[in-house]
Design a protein around this motif. Structure first.
Motif, PDB file in Angstrom:
ATOM      1  N   HIS A   1      34.651  11.615 -37.285  1.00  0.00           N
ATOM      2  CA  HIS A   1      34.695  12.911 -36.766  1.00  0.00           C
ATOM      3  C   HIS A   1      33.959  13.863 -37.717  1.00  0.00           C
ATOM      4  N   PRO A   2      33.798  13.761 -38.799  1.00  0.00           N
ATOM      5  CA  PRO A   2      32.756  14.844 -39.770  1.00  0.00           C
ATOM      6  C   PRO A   2      31.151  14.908 -39.111  1.00  0.00           C
ATOM      7  N   LEU A   3      30.782  13.486 -38.800  1.00  0.00           N
ATOM      8  CA  LEU A   3      29.561  13.332 -38.068  1.00  0.00           C
ATOM      9  C   LEU A   3      29.559  14.120 -36.685  1.00  0.00           C
TER      10      LEU A   3
ATOM     11  N   VAL B   1      31.273  16.614 -35.900  1.00  0.00           N
ATOM     12  CA  VAL B   1      31.335  17.972 -36.124  1.00  0.00           C
ATOM     13  C   VAL B   1      29.910  18.491 -36.647  1.00  0.00           C
ATOM     14  N   GLN B   2      29.316  17.794 -37.559  1.00  0.00           N
ATOM     15  CA  GLN B   2      28.218  18.480 -37.742  1.00  0.00           C
ATOM     16  C   GLN B   2      27.022  18.178 -36.818  1.00  0.00           C
ATOM     17  N   ALA B   3      26.912  17.168 -36.072  1.00  0.00           N
ATOM     18  CA  ALA B   3      25.832  17.123 -34.968  1.00  0.00           C
ATOM     19  C   ALA B   3      26.237  18.297 -33.873  1.00  0.00           C
TER      20      ALA B   3
ATOM     21  N   TYR C   1      22.108  12.838 -32.238  1.00  0.00           N
ATOM     22  CA  TYR C   1      22.626  12.219 -33.442  1.00  0.00           C
ATOM     23  C   TYR C   1      23.623  11.085 -32.788  1.00  0.00           C
TER      24      TYR C   1
ATOM     25  N   ALA D   1      28.909   3.391 -39.526  1.00  0.00           N
ATOM     26  CA  ALA D   1      28.058   4.446 -38.886  1.00  0.00           C
ATOM     27  C   ALA D   1      26.860   3.647 -38.318  1.00  0.00           C
TER      28      ALA D   1
END
Lengths: 426, 426
Positions: B75-77, B79-81, B350, B383
């Protein structure tokens, strides 16, 4: 697995943290508009202090040295942030020259360089290491504790470009804070040099950073309708200091005293029982050298030789002529009686992880980044981007979200600082 | 924890995967330059097939419906994307209107909407859900299996803007693939509508996508010096099909035959023992409706009523008039005798995660996304951005890196496709 920071983190989320979490969409929107106006530095780390009543940055490092302390689970975040940064800085880049610090015998630091290299490689760059050290006259392999190695190569200048043997980089990434001065070999190069030379400690001043932070904190406090003191430590500056010759003691005592008076008034306003203190530190430089914690102005008058020696010289033997006198922020967090200070890491505008500097045998009002002091890094267990407004008040990611917000305020201040200090003739 | 896909993944990394891993910096550099020329879609998911000798996309969804199947660790990926995407698409956006599919009784799909909403909220947006369904005439709360709920609100048009009661969005995000046609209420709105209307299945054609993929695959194959067939399935198209009236059968048989002949030649060239097959599917539409697997041209002549019914209507009751005949790619991956097909999720450029569609009772040459067929999602454990060139050949992240690369090729093809099909009068 990363251990829980039980003592440090089981407390309820505090009023300030809760306000930050509640305002999340407004905060993110505000950051987005800020980053349109101000380009973030390529990377940075921020030392935070959480006093319970106050959550503030106390230092901002533009050449972060602890990538090896991050939770490896966050590596994909680091890689993705690097890709986003590259896309803007230099989409055509494929070769990156990384310039590390010169102290090649510090194996902790070498592990940081290896971690940083790994992230850059995973973002799809060819990475090689170029050394500014005069000792590196030929390719030199340094062993890492895990059995891998780093190859340091001598830099060379060709016209307006800096190169290695058989390697012409598009980006030069400094992980050397230039405490020893701006090296001639990098002056005026045409390559994309990140961060810029004037962000190095030979010219950078903490008071410039915290002046910029004043602007940022004031605007953010308005957005949240809070007293900006809750996120901003007071500071003053003294010039023309010479600790060895006892010059500037009077200025120092005056600034310490006026700062303690202002802090005392705030403590009274908020009913805080702790004893106010200030930190006196060199206005340039890092590594916790030249730092003292002071609770009364009299303490800075008539320093003994040991204290004078400690304060007068910082990294690379540079003499201290200016200091920042900064409000001390008590640390609320501890782990088994050891004081814990969060350090938040950012690449471009993205929070990519962090860790606690856990220091046994140090009080909550002391400097945790002191020379020779070994700290235990404890990686954050969750990311800083996943607050949950509906969660229990001691939900870990909520605390980390607040930390990520305040760290980004310091990052934004660094953007302003770099803009405002850009040399005129560039 | 996410279980290991033991059977699917214990095989050694194959030659093609190894070539992709070895070329990593070159590949990432190439993608960076491509994204400067071509804006990626806001999001997408790609169905991949790994035949061992061949790794290729077989479908590209511009309205991905399985965000709930991703590993929450990613999830952090996501959100960042999303933050990176917003920064470019609309840095000033704070309100986002999410338009989901109309099938409000599918609880799997509702969980996808909830997961997507969560990601968008964590990126700092105010998110509300607007429905295109005529049944939603007032705010309607739908219960989710975890006890939470989704509030669907009726859309309304005011001048050139689409709104909800008391909510004026800057961004309208479609998670509705517009199979039923372009709704008048969205036509010509001034807000940022993502993906654009012509990316919906009422106008989009798979053959346009795979024509664009031909261009991308050819260029990428040149970069890696490989035969582009190794990453690209052959395809043909038949127009003026009417399965009910048996129109177009001859064209279909000819295309099937010529495709099988070309595949057979390639199998011979590479010494592949498997039996070639092709997939016939509606040229527009999703949800695995209107799909058949064919091993001989004779199979498409004289279809029985059941087969004709199955092929002639897709989602929302749309009739099929065009088909794509696509080379079938065997799946090499399986989990306890069940066939496993990787699906890779992307936000902006991403790769943010993926999962396996694991299908019991289906052969390696069948369609795994069939209507009514329940699949088990199995989230990727790592990932897709952390290959390790020095690692063992069956190191999981290396396989996932290769999957992420091929998925991004399909994403890039979607960018070209969207550019090339933009209506002239826009």
């Amino acid at each position: 697995m990363v251990p829980h920071l039980t003592t440090a983190l089981t407390g309820p989320i505090l009023d300030l943290e809760q306000r930050i979490i509640d305002a999340m969409p407004r905060i993110e929107h505000w950051f987005r508009t800020q980053w349109v106006e101000h380009a973030p530095p390529i990377y940075g780390s921020v030392d935070l202090r959480n006093a319970g009543f106050k959550l503030a940055p106390v230092d901002m490092n533009l050449f972060p040295g602890g990538f090896n302390n991050l939770n490896p689970d966050f590596h994909p975040l680091c890689v993705q942030a690097t890709q986003a940064a590259l896309e803007k800085a230099c989409p055509d880049a494929s070769n990156l020259l990384l310039i590390p610090e010169n102290h090649t015998r510090n194996s902790f630091y070498l592990q940081n360089v290896a971690a940083l290299r790994y992230i850059l490689q995973q973002a799809g760059l060819n990475v090689r290491l170029g050394s500014l050290s005069e000792e590196i006259t030929q390719p030199t392999s340094l062993a890492l504790p895990d059995g891998k190695e780093l190859l340091l190569e001598p830099l060379r200048r060709e016209g307006n470009r800096v190169k290695l043997e058989g390697f012409d980089p598009c980006i030069v990434l400094l992980n050397n804070d230039l405490s020893a001065g701006i090296p001639g070999i990098l002056d005026g190069i045409e390559q994309n040099l990140l961060p810029p030379l004037h962000a190095g400690w030979s010219t950078r001043k903490k008071t410039n950073h915290f002046s910029a932070y004043d602007q940022v904190a004031a605007e953010f406090a308005k957005l949240l309708d809070i007293d900006q003191w809750l996120i901003n430590p007071y500071f003053e500056r003294c010039d023309q200091i010479n600790f060895q010759e006892r010059l500037g003691e009077q200025c120092l005592a005056e600034k310490v005293d006026s700062l303690l008076t202002r802090i005392r008034a705030k403590y009274q306003e908020y009913g805080i029982q702790e004893q106010p203190y200030v930190i006196v530190k060199a206005n340039s430089g890092t590594y916790g050298m030249g730092v003292m914690s002071v609770k009364d102005a009299s303490e800075v008058i008539g320093l003994n030789r040991k204290q004078r020696n400690k304060m007068s010289v910082i990294k690379e033997g540079q003499e201290v002529h200016e200091v920042i006198v900064q409000e001390g922020v008590h640390t609320f967090e501890s782990l088994q009686d050891a004081v814990a200070e969060p350090v938040v890491y950012m690449i471009d505008r993205y929070v990519v992880g962090g860790f606690y500097r856990v220091h046994t045998g140090r009080g909550p009002d002391e400097n945790l980044n002191a020379p020779g002091m070994h700290f235990e890094p404890l990686a954050f267990e969750t990311a800083c981007s996943l607050p949950d407004c509906g969660a229990e008040p001691d939900y870990l990611p909520n605390r980390f979200y607040a930390y990520g917000v305040v760290a980004r305020l310091a990052l934004l201040a660094a953007s302003l600082e770099i803009e405002q200090t850009t040399p005129q003739n560039n």
